[in-house]
Design an enzyme around this catalytic site. Structure first.
Site, PDB file in Angstrom:
ATOM      1  N   GLY A 245       0.512  -1.060  -0.015  1.00 28.58           N
ATOM      2  CA  GLY A 245      -0.163   0.010  -0.014  1.00 28.58           C
ATOM      3  C   GLY A 245       0.993   1.662  -0.017  1.00 28.58           C
ATOM      4  CB  SER A 246       0.233   4.643   0.772  1.00 28.90           C
ATOM      5  OG  SER A 246      -1.102   4.977   1.076  1.00 28.90           O
ATOM      6  CB  SER A 247       5.671   5.422   1.653  1.00 29.01           C
ATOM      7  OG  SER A 247       6.021   4.849   0.405  1.00 29.01           O
ATOM      8  CD  GLU A 267       7.373  -5.713  -2.040  1.00 30.83           C
ATOM      9  OE1 GLU A 267       7.394  -4.310  -2.616  1.00 30.83           O
ATOM     10  OE2 GLU A 267       7.955  -6.706  -2.063  1.00 30.83           O
ATOM     11  CB  CYS A 301       3.813  -0.214  -6.373  1.00 35.69           C
ATOM     12  SG  CYS A 301       3.791  -1.463  -6.409  1.00 35.69           S
TER      13      CYS A 301
HETATM   14  C1  UN1 Z   1       2.279  -3.229  -7.739  1.00 33.68           C
HETATM   15  O1  UN1 Z   1       2.001  -2.667  -8.524  1.00 33.68           O
HETATM   16  O2  UN1 Z   1       1.592  -3.793  -6.546  1.00 33.68           O
HETATM   17  O3  UN1 Z   1       5.927  -5.400 -11.954  1.00 33.68           O
HETATM   18  C2  UN1 Z   1       3.165  -4.512  -7.866  1.00 33.68           C
HETATM   19  C3  UN1 Z   1       4.523  -5.243 -12.059  1.00 33.68           C
HETATM   20  C4  UN1 Z   1       3.703  -6.372 -11.790  1.00 33.68           C
HETATM   21  C5  UN1 Z   1       2.701  -5.852 -10.100  1.00 33.68           C
HETATM   22  C6  UN1 Z   1       3.069  -5.151  -9.710  1.00 33.68           C
HETATM   23  N1  UN1 Z   1       3.651  -7.363 -11.555  1.00 33.68           N
HETATM   24  O4  UN1 Z   1       3.986  -4.010 -12.871  1.00 33.68           O
END
Ligand code: UN1
Length: 516
Positions: A245-247, A267, A301
């Site tokens: 999720g978000s920082s 993450e 992300c």
């Molecule tokens: C995410 O956005 O949390 O590398 C994961 C990627 C994907 C996973 C993204 N395999 O863009």
């Protein structure tokens, strides 16, 4: 897709209803919860279904059950745990189309990406099955005669897994399938914006678990109260707290885990750049940039948020990008011609508009897009803004299809710009110059967890470890040796001799040398 009848039959096939429960410990029974919240279709803004809201009692019951299931599951040999995951992969293969459609319907990513997400689940499942026969430890040279020094890996415990709306299926599977072969049990708290995907996956889990005596390995807590994630973070029974999720939210939750010396896997946000140099092949770079910036409507992300182009090619890149953006079909994510669907909700559209306004106020020039798209659903135009790297808005992650374009003169300056943000997830360089590529990959090059040469920032494969540095949180999930986070390492010493030599050559004898 007909959003009435077709959705009805999709729901039927996936075990979903218009009113759904709140939680299950994975034992075949579901708990109603306290109150309810809604899952909405972001393409129309209309409700899809209601879901029960898990309360404190549901959370406690699920955690108790997961802790009890761990005691049984850790005794099952790892290759047999792998068979459970293998069957899950088979079932996912069979239901890939329906699940991919559901992901597209519930979170608004285009169907091709929805299918890709289920494929990513299948890929990590296959990986985990192989891993189930490979988990191994090192044997190391002991400094003491007739001693063996080695390490072994034991199951860790309950994994609390909090996932985001943008990858409502795959990120859980990165955690869950690896954790399961490692002998852990997993309590999943999905995003309140994607509960139906989680329920549909859990219906499959229940069927397969029954065949493998694996009931309780996976459990599910649904709710829109932030207290739910916080109670998982704070609970001592959660041996590993895995958060995507978000920082900002990560900053709130990680201290709760640290306060009890728990293990965290974070993450969090990314602010990923593509660097284009004088030698780059734009026929490679442009599709990677557009997929990275516009794909998933800028809500990965790994989304490309900054484009750093050698000054000599800035105009050429901007012109070609503007041309490409004009041809991106925006609309119903279930229509095969669509390349960009809606943002997840009205608040996301507001964040997009506020970011564009802030960039403009800082002196940014909107080259393409910049506006909301009127009508039902949460649509915005893919946006390209001529900006500067140090502006606060460029330093932040806005979960929207906004790409900031910036020139550089010297390659070292490009690397400095790429690294000069608080986040450190993914990075990319397009070049034909081998030495440049090596410079980018050196210790003084990209500071991110992922570095790509002539490939874009998003769309990582599961075989590598996934995650990033700085405010991205330092976690690693999916492939490589990410499994080690889900196990506890035990250093083992065995003395096969008749004497007790001490390490470091310490002599510790009674006076006279005998008489123990
Ligand atoms: C995410 O956005 O949390 O590398 C994961 C990627 C994907 C996973 C993204 N395999 O863009």
């Amino acid at each position: 897709m007909n959003r009435g009848r077709d959705v009805e039959s999709l729901f039927d096939r996936l075990g979903l209803a218009r009113t759904n429960p709140a939680a299950t410990a994975g034992d075949g029974t579901w708990r109603a919860g306290v109150g309810e919240f809604m899952s909405e279709d972001p393409a129309t803004g209309l409700p899809l279904a209601s879901i029960g809201r898990a309360g404190a009692a549901d959370c406690q019951a699920v955690l108790d059950a997961a802790a009890a299931a761990f005691l049984r599951w850790r005794e099952v040999p790892a290759p047999r745990r792998g068979l459970f995951v293998r069957d899950l992969a088979d079932e996912l293969r069979r239901q890939r189309d329906d699940l991919g459609t559901l992901v597209a319907l519930e979170v608004g990513k285009i169907r091709a990406e929805g299918l890709g997400e289920i494929q990513e689940m299948i890929d990590i499942a296959d990986y985990a099955v192989g891993l189930s026969r490979q988990i191994g430890g090192l044997t190391l040279p002991s400094e003491r005669p007739a001693h063996r020094l080695m390490e072994q890996w034991h199951p860790l415990g309950v994994v609390g897994c909090v996932t985001a709306f943008n990858f409502p299926a795959a990120v859980w599977s990165w955690n869950a399938f690896i954790a399961a072969v490692c002998g852990d049990t997993v309590v999943w708290k999905p995003s309140p914006k994607a509960p139906l995907t989680a329920i549909a996956i859990h219906r499959i889990v229940e069927r397969v678990a029954a065949r493998h005596d694996a009931a309780g390995v996976f459990s599910l807590l649904l709710g829109d109260d932030p207290a739910l994630a916080a109670s998982l973070a704070a609970d001592r029974r959660v041996a590993l707290f895995s958060f995507t999720g978000s920082s900002a939210v990560g900053h709130h939750l990680a201290p709760l885990v640290a306060a009890r010396f728990g293990r965290c896997l974070l993450e969090c946000g990314g602010n990923n750049a593509v660097i284009v140099d004088e030698t780059a092949d734009l026929d490679l770079a442009l599709p990677a940039i557009v997929f990275g910036a516009v794909g998933t409507a800028g809500q990965r992300c790994t989304t490309t948020r900054r484009l750093l182009v050698h000054a000599s090619r800035l105009d050429e890149v901007a012109t070609r990008l503007a041309h490409a953006y004009a041809r991106v079909r925006i609309g119903d994510p279930l229509d095969p011609a669509t390349l960009m669907g809606p943002l997840i909700d009205a608040a996301a559209v507001d964040h997009f508009a506020a970011a564009v306004a802030e960039a403009r106020a800082a002196g940014g020039r909107v080259l393409v897009g910049g506006e909301r798209i009127a009508g039902p659903g949460h649509f915005v135009a893919p946006t390209l803004i001529r900006a500067e790297n140090h502006w606060p808005i460029v330093q932040r992650e806005t979960f929207a299809p906004i790409l900031y374009l910036m020139p550089w003169q010297e390659f070292d300056e490009a690397i400095r710009m790429q690294n000069a943000v608080p986040q450190g997830l993914s990075s990319a360089l397009f070049t034909r110059d081998l030495l440049r590529a090596e410079r980018f990959l050196a210790a003084s090059g990209s500071d991110c967890g992922i570095a790509n040469i002539n490939a874009g920032t998003s769309g990582a494969e599961i075989g590598g470890a996934f995650g990033g540095e700085k405010e991205t949180g330092g976690g690693r999930e999916a492939g490589s040796d990410a499994w080690k986070r889900y196990m506890r390492r035990q250093t083992v010493v065995v003395n096969r001799g008749n004497t007790l030599p001490l390490a470091q050559g310490i002599v510790f004898d009674l006076p006279g040398g005998k008489g123990w």
